[in-house]
Design a protein around this motif. Structure first.
Motif, PDB file in Angstrom:
ATOM      1  N   ASP A  62       8.033 -32.333  -0.715  1.00 50.01           N
ATOM      2  CA  ASP A  62       7.449 -33.160   0.345  1.00 50.01           C
ATOM      3  C   ASP A  62       5.951 -33.351   0.140  1.00 50.01           C
ATOM      4  O   ASP A  62       5.408 -34.436   0.341  1.00 50.01           O
ATOM      5  CB  ASP A  62       7.670 -32.506   1.713  1.00 50.01           C
ATOM      6  N   LEU A  63       5.287 -32.276  -0.243  1.00 54.43           N
ATOM      7  CA  LEU A  63       3.835 -32.366  -0.427  1.00 54.43           C
ATOM      8  C   LEU A  63       3.485 -33.305  -1.568  1.00 54.43           C
ATOM      9  O   LEU A  63       2.452 -33.969  -1.548  1.00 54.43           O
ATOM     10  CB  LEU A  63       3.240 -30.983  -0.698  1.00 54.43           C
ATOM     11  N   ALA A  64       4.337 -33.350  -2.578  1.00 56.95           N
ATOM     12  CA  ALA A  64       4.047 -34.202  -3.732  1.00 56.95           C
ATOM     13  C   ALA A  64       4.361 -35.666  -3.447  1.00 56.95           C
ATOM     14  O   ALA A  64       3.953 -36.553  -4.196  1.00 56.95           O
ATOM     15  CB  ALA A  64       4.855 -33.719  -4.933  1.00 56.95           C
ATOM     16  N   SER A  65       5.062 -35.936  -2.359  1.00 56.39           N
ATOM     17  CA  SER A  65       5.457 -37.311  -2.054  1.00 56.39           C
ATOM     18  C   SER A  65       4.483 -37.939  -1.070  1.00 56.39           C
ATOM     19  O   SER A  65       3.943 -37.251  -0.205  1.00 56.39           O
ATOM     20  CB  SER A  65       6.874 -37.290  -1.470  1.00 56.39           C
TER      21      SER A  65
ATOM     22  N   LEU B  50       1.425 -26.052   5.463  1.00 58.28           N
ATOM     23  CA  LEU B  50       1.842 -24.877   4.691  1.00 58.28           C
ATOM     24  C   LEU B  50       2.542 -23.846   5.543  1.00 58.28           C
ATOM     25  O   LEU B  50       3.440 -23.145   5.072  1.00 58.28           O
ATOM     26  CB  LEU B  50       0.635 -24.247   3.996  1.00 58.28           C
TER      27      LEU B  50
ATOM     28  N   THR C  70       6.681 -36.071  -8.152  1.00 62.81           N
ATOM     29  CA  THR C  70       5.816 -35.223  -8.981  1.00 62.81           C
ATOM     30  C   THR C  70       6.387 -35.064 -10.359  1.00 62.81           C
ATOM     31  O   THR C  70       5.724 -35.277 -11.347  1.00 62.81           O
ATOM     32  CB  THR C  70       5.667 -33.812  -8.400  1.00 62.81           C
TER      33      THR C  70
ATOM     34  N   ILE D 168      10.493 -25.488   7.144  1.00 60.41           N
ATOM     35  CA  ILE D 168      10.799 -26.078   5.824  1.00 60.41           C
ATOM     36  C   ILE D 168      10.824 -24.979   4.773  1.00 60.41           C
ATOM     37  O   ILE D 168       9.915 -24.151   4.724  1.00 60.41           O
ATOM     38  CB  ILE D 168       9.714 -27.094   5.426  1.00 60.41           C
ATOM     39  N   ASN D 169      11.838 -25.028   3.938  1.00 60.22           N
ATOM     40  CA  ASN D 169      11.867 -24.017   2.879  1.00 60.22           C
ATOM     41  C   ASN D 169      10.888 -24.414   1.759  1.00 60.22           C
ATOM     42  O   ASN D 169      10.430 -25.551   1.692  1.00 60.22           O
ATOM     43  CB  ASN D 169      13.286 -23.822   2.324  1.00 60.22           C
ATOM     44  N   ASP D 170      10.599 -23.454   0.906  1.00 62.11           N
ATOM     45  CA  ASP D 170       9.523 -23.640  -0.081  1.00 62.11           C
ATOM     46  C   ASP D 170       9.801 -24.758  -1.062  1.00 62.11           C
ATOM     47  O   ASP D 170       8.912 -25.546  -1.383  1.00 62.11           O
ATOM     48  CB  ASP D 170       9.280 -22.332  -0.852  1.00 62.11           C
TER      49      ASP D 170
ATOM     50  N   LEU E  62       9.358 -27.978   0.625  1.00 61.71           N
ATOM     51  CA  LEU E  62       7.951 -28.219   0.944  1.00 61.71           C
ATOM     52  C   LEU E  62       7.203 -28.762  -0.259  1.00 61.71           C
ATOM     53  O   LEU E  62       6.417 -29.706  -0.162  1.00 61.71           O
ATOM     54  CB  LEU E  62       7.299 -26.918   1.426  1.00 61.71           C
ATOM     55  N   GLU E  63       7.474 -28.167  -1.413  1.00 61.80           N
ATOM     56  CA  GLU E  63       6.756 -28.621  -2.615  1.00 61.80           C
ATOM     57  C   GLU E  63       7.058 -30.090  -2.900  1.00 61.80           C
ATOM     58  O   GLU E  63       6.171 -30.872  -3.238  1.00 61.80           O
ATOM     59  CB  GLU E  63       7.120 -27.741  -3.801  1.00 61.80           C
TER      60      GLU E  63
END
Lengths: 595, 246
Positions: free
Chosen positions: A503-506, A490, A532, A495-497, A500-501
């Motif tokens: 990437d986190l979902a993958s 986090l 996602t 990494i931009n927001d 990031l979202e």
């Protein structure tokens, strides 16, 4: 019975002729009696398997009554005889005509037919069947006397045959116990428990938080799991069943919503910790079944089939299937191997076999009582699921949204009044568990509210970890390393927001991350798959799918006609349930497992 | 029945994949909670270094003793960087407090400090919410239901429940006893204190003895918090400067 091998007792033969006809006459007019006869184990003669009836025509008439009832839930009419015999590809025109004549004779018998005699007639027919089996065995006894060697083996075989008499104890559950016997047995159990802390009569769920409360579920017990639509009930049951099967117990999972094939796909996905979306999307591309994930799935399949070998059978039925049919299929499993756990998913979509005007809740209670009786009789740990009342769901969901601290978890309470259907169901059940997903998108936790347990002090709410993408529910665990990884992800300012979202979902980088210890986030946007956000085809399915109507959740308020109409809708919706993502009332995608 | 069989469940690679998957799942959940808490996207992931740049170094130096009293002997921060590190590495200690009070700097730096703390506390697996004090005052002073806003009783009730609440830019002129604004704030803040839920409050005017609020128009809680310049029991006081990162 075999007419070529009848009992040499004229009185019995005459009695059989009269009583079989009276018995069948009742079955031609009363569905409850048919259902009871089937559950009791009354059978026609089929191929090489002897049945209960002495007279061939009576046996075949019973076969038609039973077949018709299991297939269509209805009484056997004269005209249905043709259809059923067509289905069986049996019978010449003459034979059909003869059977219809026999139907007429049996149906029109009224002078000595009274429904009140049903139980007596059933028991007599069963007794004669036992006698016939006994006679068949005893006929071979002279051979044992005449033999000159191997007596112990022959006698053992004789005793085994005697012990194996079919339908000897059709109602093995009922008994009367004296105070003396009861206390003696209780003390034996207590002494045994003292010496052996592991209770062989209890089966653990594999989820420590639940096992700490229940200390395993007793064989013969009946547990109701409730939740909202797409609230994780199926996921919880699937996980518990898998844990029990991995521990070596024989588990049967009855699915009235999802196909067996889909069930096993999800099980593999769970065991391989693979995002199920990959299987749905297919292909070998980065967002599909890549080499790595394919390898993991193959490994999981091999592990299941060759190492763990869990005995986890799935029985697939369409919604509205009657319980009699379901249990007769479960019986087939029981004849092949012993069964320890039965999971029925879920109670609300089993077809009614009784029809109480204006009270579908009583019809549902009837199904529940029969299921519970079946589980008790055969010493199974039985689970079933129910939805929560729609009037309760909103309030409970709000409470789950507002869990700000650990102390708030206890406010997420599912009480017995929140369960749909008749209160009889919860009153009779040994255990009742309410499951509620938290308000994260997608949900990360499942709150389990113990609505009913033997011990009132056990009533509380516990938190479990929930991962909808792989369908796992497990004890909560958040280690310091996991916490550090979460924070590092986090607070990575490179990494931009938006990126990031995504990437986190993958889970693309999971294997790379393992070798790099902290997630090596894929930085190239063009390569990054979106896992996602649902693909438009799945969203379209959601738009078209008929959500389970609220009326089904409130059976005690439902009009029978409306229930009937809505049941059809549910059957239609179920055709696509295998491909549909779960979604909550706001239309957001929650988890792929839904219920 | 059978003992636990060795299977891929015991494979270290699968274990590690499961761990990372869980970390990512949590991270995604927290990120979305931050957005639901109304933290603006550009202020969502303020790390400790960025937070350190917001702080007033002189205040931290002058209040070493008081911070030590608040956090215990293991507190040893001597400058803004160490202070920020301590706060970020011991965020669970902030959850044990009643209030975090921010003043100094300008509105933007105060808000940014509040967002940073709010998000950091959300990462302790809490649900949070950010509200402007003026917005709350407007609703609390209205007896009727405003369009697209909850009724003040409903709003007050919901604010009590968040694990972490950040109310920014309190200033006295917002308050009026005639409209019971102070009472509503007291209701929320006291309830949160009793249920051990931390509230972050930023004051738009510097807290000084001369400017302490005494009039109960402002609610007892704001009045109490406004005048204790030193870090007090269960109250963490932070002074910010102008945001040096800009």
């Amino acid at each position: 019975m075999n007419p070529n091998n009848t009992i040499p007792n004229e009185e019995i033969v005459k009695l059989a002729e009269k009583e079989e006809a009276r018995f069948l006459s009742i079955l031609l007019k009363d569905k409850d009696c048919i259902s009871d006869a089937i559950s009791y184990g009354i059978n026609p003669t089929e191929k090489n398997k002897p049945g209960h009836f002495l007279d061939e025509k009576n046996s075949y008439l019973y076969f038609l009554i039973k077949k018709n009832y299991i297939s269509y839930g209805s009484l056997l009419t004269r005209s249905a005889i043709d259809s059923i015999m067509d289905m069986q590809d049996k019978g010449t025109d003459e034979q059909r005509s003869a059977m219809k004549t026999h139907w007429d004779k049996t149906y029109n018998r009224s002078h000595d037919v009274d429904k009140e005699d049903y139980a007596m007639l059933r028991d007599h027919i069963n007794d004669r069947f036992l006698l016939w089996q006994f006679f068949s065995i005893v006929q071979n006894a002279p051979e044992i006397i005449k033999s000159t060697s191997n007596h112990s083996e022959l006698i053992k075989g004789f005793l085994t045959d005697i012990n194996g008499l079919k339908n000897m104890n059709p109602d093995s559950y009922s008994l009367t116990m004296t105070m003396e016997e009861g206390v003696k047995i209780a003390m034996e159990h207590i002494t045994d428990r003292r010496e052996n802390p592991v209770d062989p009569d209890r089966i653990k769920t594999g989820i420590k938080a639940l096992d700490d409360i229940y200390n395993g579920l007793e064989k013969g017990s009946y547990t109701v799991v409730s939740g909202m639509i797409n609230g994780g009930k199926t996921t919880l049951l699937m996980n518990i069943g898998f844990n029990m099967a991995k521990a070596g117990y024989n588990v049967a999972y009855v699915s009235l919503e999802k196909k067996a094939e889909l069930f096993y796909r999800r099980l593999l996905s769970l065991h391989a910790s693979t995002d199920y979306n990959r299987i749905k999307r297919g292909g070998k591309e980065e967002w599909g079944i890549t080499e790595h994930w394919y390898g993991k799935l193959k490994e999981a399949a091999r592990d299941i089939l060759e190492v763990i070998k869990p005995r986890y059978d799935c029985l697939q039925f369409v919604q509205q299937t009657k319980l009699t049919k379901i249990l007769s299929e479960v019986d087939k499993i029981r004849t092949r191997k012993s069964l320890d756990v039965l999971i029925v998913d879920y109670l609300g979509v089993i077809g009614f076999e009784s029809h109480t005007i204006g009270r579908p809740d009583l019809d549902l209670a009837n199904i529940h009582q029969r299921l519970m009786a079946y589980g008790r009789t055969h010493n199974l740990v039985t689970f079933t699921a129910l939805q929560l009342k729609s009037s309760s769901s909103k309030g409970i969901r709000e409470k789950a949204r507002k869990v700000g601290t650990d102390a708030d978890v206890s406010s997420v309470e599912v009480n017995t009044e929140d369960y749909s259907g008749s209160q009889m169901i919860i009153a009779d059940a040994d255990n009742a568990i309410g499951c509620v997903l938290n308000a994260d998108h997608p949900p990360t936790k499942m709150y389990i509210s113990i609505s009913k347990a033997r011990d009132d002090e056990s009533r509380r709410t516990i938190t479990l970890d929930f991962d909808g993408k792989i369908g796992r529910i497990a004890d909560p665990e958040y280690t310091p390393q996991q916490i550090k990884t979460t924070h590092d992800l986090l607070y990575d300012s490179n990494i931009n927001d938006a990126q990031l979202e995504k990437d986190l979902a993958s889970d693309n980088d999971l294997f790379t991350a393992v070798s790099n210890s902290v997630g090596a986030i894929v930085k190239d946007e063009t390569k990054l798959p979106i896992l996602t956000a649902p693909s438009s085809d799945i969203t379209d399915d959601l738009d078209d799918a008929e959500p389970s109507p609220d009326i089904i959740n409130d059976l005690d308020e439902a009009e029978p006609e409306l229930v009937g109409e809505d049941k059809e809708n549910i059957v239609d919706a179920s055709m696509d349930l295998g491909d549909i993502e779960g979604h909550d009332d706001d239309g957001d995608i929650s988890d792929i497992f839904g219920e | 029945m059978n003992e636990e069989k060795k299977s891929i469940d015991a494979d270290p690679e699968i274990q590690e994949v499961a761990d990372i998957r869980k970390s990512k799942q949590k991270a995604l959940a927290f990120l979305r909670r931050g957005k639901e808490a109304h933290i603006p996207t550009e202020h969502l992931r303020i790390n400790k270094d960025q937070f350190a740049k917001l702080l007033d170094p002189i205040y931290i130096k002058e209040n070493q003793k008081e911070y030590k009293e608040l956090f215990g002997d293991e507190y040893k921060a001597r400058n803004t960087k160490e202070f920020a590190s301590y706060i970020y590495d011991n965020a669970d200690k902030i959850l044990d407090l009643n209030y975090v009070v921010i003043d100094g700097g300008n509105g933007e730096s105060r808000r940014r400090a509040g967002y940073a703390l709010l998000f950091r506390l959300i990462l302790c697996d809490k649900w949070g919410m950010y509200k402007e004090c003026s917005e709350l005052s407007h609703i609390f002073q209205t007896i009727n239901i405003l369009e697209n806003e909850p009724h003040r009783n409903v709003l007050a009730s919901s604010l009590k429940k968040f694990g972490v609440l950040f109310i920014s830019e309190f200033y006295p002129k917002l308050m009026s006893s005639h409209w019971e604004i102070g009472s509503f704030f007291d209701d929320v803040l006291v309830a949160r204190r009793y249920s051990h839920k931390v509230t972050i409050i930023s004051f738009s005017e510097p807290m000084t003895n001369e400017q302490r609020l005494t009039d109960k128009d402002y609610g007892v809680t704001f009045a109490d918090l406004s005048w204790q310049l030193k870090p007090g029991k269960k109250v963490l006081r932070i002074k910010v400067g102008v945001d040096e990162s800009k």
